[in-house]
Design an enzyme around this catalytic site. Structure first.
Site, mmCIF file in Angstrom:
data_model
loop_
_atom_site.group_PDB
_atom_site.id
_atom_site.type_symbol
_atom_site.label_atom_id
_atom_site.label_comp_id
_atom_site.label_asym_id
_atom_site.label_seq_id
_atom_site.Cartn_x
_atom_site.Cartn_y
_atom_site.Cartn_z
ATOM 1 N N HIS A 174 1.226 -0.861 0.151
ATOM 2 C CA HIS A 174 -0.459 0.020 0.211
ATOM 3 C C HIS A 174 0.690 1.468 -0.106
ATOM 4 C CE1 HIS A 174 -3.033 -2.928 1.700
ATOM 5 N NE2 HIS A 174 -3.471 -2.541 0.823
ATOM 6 N N GLU A 177 1.832 2.932 2.930
ATOM 7 C CA GLU A 177 2.411 2.413 4.530
ATOM 8 C C GLU A 177 4.114 2.269 3.621
ATOM 9 O OE1 GLU A 177 0.102 -0.837 4.824
ATOM 10 O OE2 GLU A 177 -2.066 0.445 4.599
ATOM 11 N N HIS A 306 3.564 -3.688 6.301
ATOM 12 C CA HIS A 306 2.536 -3.150 6.326
ATOM 13 C C HIS A 306 2.508 -2.163 7.604
ATOM 14 C CE1 HIS A 306 -0.180 -4.818 3.170
ATOM 15 N NE2 HIS A 306 0.853 -5.976 2.975
ATOM 16 N N GLU A 398 1.804 -6.040 11.102
ATOM 17 C CA GLU A 398 2.162 -4.094 10.765
ATOM 18 C C GLU A 398 2.931 -3.851 11.597
ATOM 19 O OE1 GLU A 398 -1.047 -2.643 9.300
ATOM 20 O OE2 GLU A 398 -1.455 -4.435 8.288
#
Length: 576
Positions: A174, A177, A306, A398
């Site tokens: 993404h 990110e 991410h 993440e």
């Protein structure tokens, strides 16, 4: 110096056979006397210092008579710059193959030719990369001329590569990110510098692992997010590609097919082919490129980085019941995936701490990890695709609460993630590894490695090698291939064992293959219409804007050889 250099370069492009050896009574021939004096010497070519042998002999197979001649040759320049020309594809394989011709293996003052089947397999896999840059296959990698069959006695110049598992990190899927992108740049610098400084952990990791780093899968989205600047609440701008596609929703939905198969006796939940209907939709060139990459290299382990949270998730990411937004949906390798996720989370000082004041979610009671579908369900994810279409296990990390933090925060974030990144890479060496071959030692491609009680197989690579990730325990492992008998072995992996156990299999051919097993293997059941076979990721940037292409006399890579004067490698030009 110029005249002597020209003399050295004379005749470089005439590919000659090795100098003849003397027969009895022919000792007076000048060529034979030269051949008799030839001895094995140490390899001193900087681009060939990592070959599996230590000595070579001059002249080589191209009749290049000294190290200096080789170093000034276009053949040597080519193998030195192939990594840049092909953007990393098929390297270091091609470089090592070239070295086996320019600096062939020498033992007991005798030159040994590289194996023909190695050359043929590599040409089959890499010819498309040469086509993509409009370059002809190099003449000195002619598999018939400079290589030998196994029956003649040959050596495998790529043997060293095959003992290493393939690992990849992907960042910036993404575009907004950005932490993952920066972490992988930091990681590359750290690995190189620590290796040179003699860090034993890093040297062990690099010497035994093929590491692939893709800092940005979505550079277009990143550019859009960067225009907004760091520190903003970038939850939307730049997330998608220039085509307005979310890459982590753009992969084929193989998870639904896996759920359908789960109740069928004997069905496997692995190497599921891409359905033809997938290609009817909009598929991003980034998605096609990374899928083709996954097919070209037998990756064992992977992680996608991410941002926006502090948690590690693992497949499946799509719920067993599509209407359930949060439902625990494990794979057959649930224990291994939890072990992989914890390897990252436990080494991360913030993810593993007990603080409940961070980001929006609270994963403290879960140890900083969660099944993806149990967090929130979505289809078309990259992690599920890796697991169900290839041998590769992938998790999603993440790495921070902010998607686009300020520059001064990056160094702290790097130190928080450094040991976790290393710890996770080392997990690629868990489980078992080995070679599947026939009774003559020939490798068997696409043999299936099955684990009793786990409804998910992995397959051997082109050279018969495999890596099967497994947590500690006792297992019954089966190797089988079309036309061969099945072989089973019982294996125990101790809790403290941190290196893959070696489990080789030798399969014997059978005269009659049971009818029920005559069906094609899952991995070969790709649809007749498969754009990945023809997709060229480099061509996306080769088209001239405005719908027309500018015709040039020589391709862009010709500048690499512009200093060679009369001895430029015309054999690399397709029209020559």
């Amino acid at each position: 110096m110029v005249p002597s250099l020209l003399l050295l370069l004379t005749g470089l492009f005439r590919a000659a056979e090795p100098a003849p050896r003397c027969e009895p009574g022919q000792e007076t021939l000048g060529q034979c006397q030269t051949a008799q004096k030839a001895k094995c010497v140490d390899i001193s070519l900087s681009s060939c210092t990592d070959v599996t042998y230590t000595q070579t002999m001059y002249p080589n197979f191209l009749d290049q008579k000294s190290r200096e001649v080789i170093e000034y040759s276009s053949e040597y320049i080519l193998i030195s710059v192939l990594h840049n020309l092909l953007q990393g594809e098929c390297n270091p394989d091609l470089r090592l193959l070239g070295c086996s011709v320019l600096a062939p293996q020498c033992e007991k003052d005798k030159v040994i030719k590289p194996c023909r089947h190695v050359c043929e397999n590599l040409k089959k896999n890499c010819l498309s990369a040469f086509d993509a840059i409009d370059m002809a296959w190099p003449y000195f990698l002619d598999c018939d001329r400079f290589f030998a069959g196994e029956e003649e006695g040959c050596f495998d110049p790529l043997a060293k590569l095959r003992v290493k598992p393939e690992f990849k990190y992907i960042g910036n899927m993404h575009g907004n990110e950005v932490v993952g992108k920066e972490l992988l740049i930091y990681l590359a610098q750290y690995l190189c510098s620590e290796y040179l400084l003699g860090n034993p952990r890093i040297q062990t990791l690099i010497n035994n692992t093929r590491i692939h780093l893709l800092p940005s899968l979505n550079p277009d989205g990143y550019e859009l997010a960067a225009e907004e600047g760091a520190g903003y609440n970038g939850w939307v701008i730049g997330r998608q590609t220039a085509q307005n596609l979310d890459l982590n929703r753009n992969f084929p939905d193989l998870t639904s097919e896996a759920y359908r198969r789960a109740g069928i006796r004997g069905a496997r939940l692995d190497h599921i082919p891409i359905p033809q209907s997938y290609w009817w939709g909009k598929v991003a060139p980034e998605t096609k490129a990374v899928m083709k990459w996954m097919r070209s290299i037998p990756f064992v382990l992977s992680a996608s980085l991410h941002g926006g949270e502090l948690v590690v998730t693992y497949p499946y990411d799509y719920s067993r019941h599509p209407m359930e937004e949060k439902e625990f949906s494990p794979t057959p390798d649930e224990k291994m995936f939890k072990m992989l996720a914890k390897a990252y989370a436990d080494a991360h000082p913030v993810i593993s701490d007990r603080s409940e004041h961070r980001c929006g979610g609270n994963f403290v009671k879960r140890g900083g990890i969660i099944n993806g579908a149990e967090w929130y369900s979505f289809t078309g994810g990259m992690a599920d695709f890796n697991y169900l279409h290839t041998n590769c296990f992938e998790i999603t990390v993440e790495v921070g609460c902010e998607k686009f933090p300020l520059e001064e925060e990056l160094f702290t974030i790097w130190h928080e993630n450094r040991d976790a990144l290393l710890n996770y890479m080392e997990m690629v060496h868990r489980g078992i590894k080995g070679i599947v071959s026939d009774k003559f030692g020939n490798p068997i491609k696409n043999a299936r490695i099955s684990v009793r009680g786990i409804q998910h197989d992995i397959t051997t690579a082109a050279d018969g090698d495999y890596w099967r990730l497994l947590p500690p325990g006792t297992y019954v492992i089966t190797a089988q291939a079309m036309g061969y008998t099945k072989v089973m072995k019982r294996v125990t992996l101790p809790i403290k064992m941190k290196r893959a156990g070696r489990v080789d299999f030798v399969l014997r051919p059978v005269e009659v293959w049971p009818n029920k097993l005559l069906r094609r293997p899952m991995e070969d059941m790709n649809d007749q219409y498969d754009p990945l076979e023809l997709f060229d990721p480099h061509a996306q940037h080769a088209q001239a804007r405005g719908g027309s292409q500018q015709v040039r006399e020589k391709p862009w890579w010709w500048s690499y050889f512009s200093s060679l004067g009369l001895h430029k490698p015309l054999w690399l030009l397709k029209q020559h």
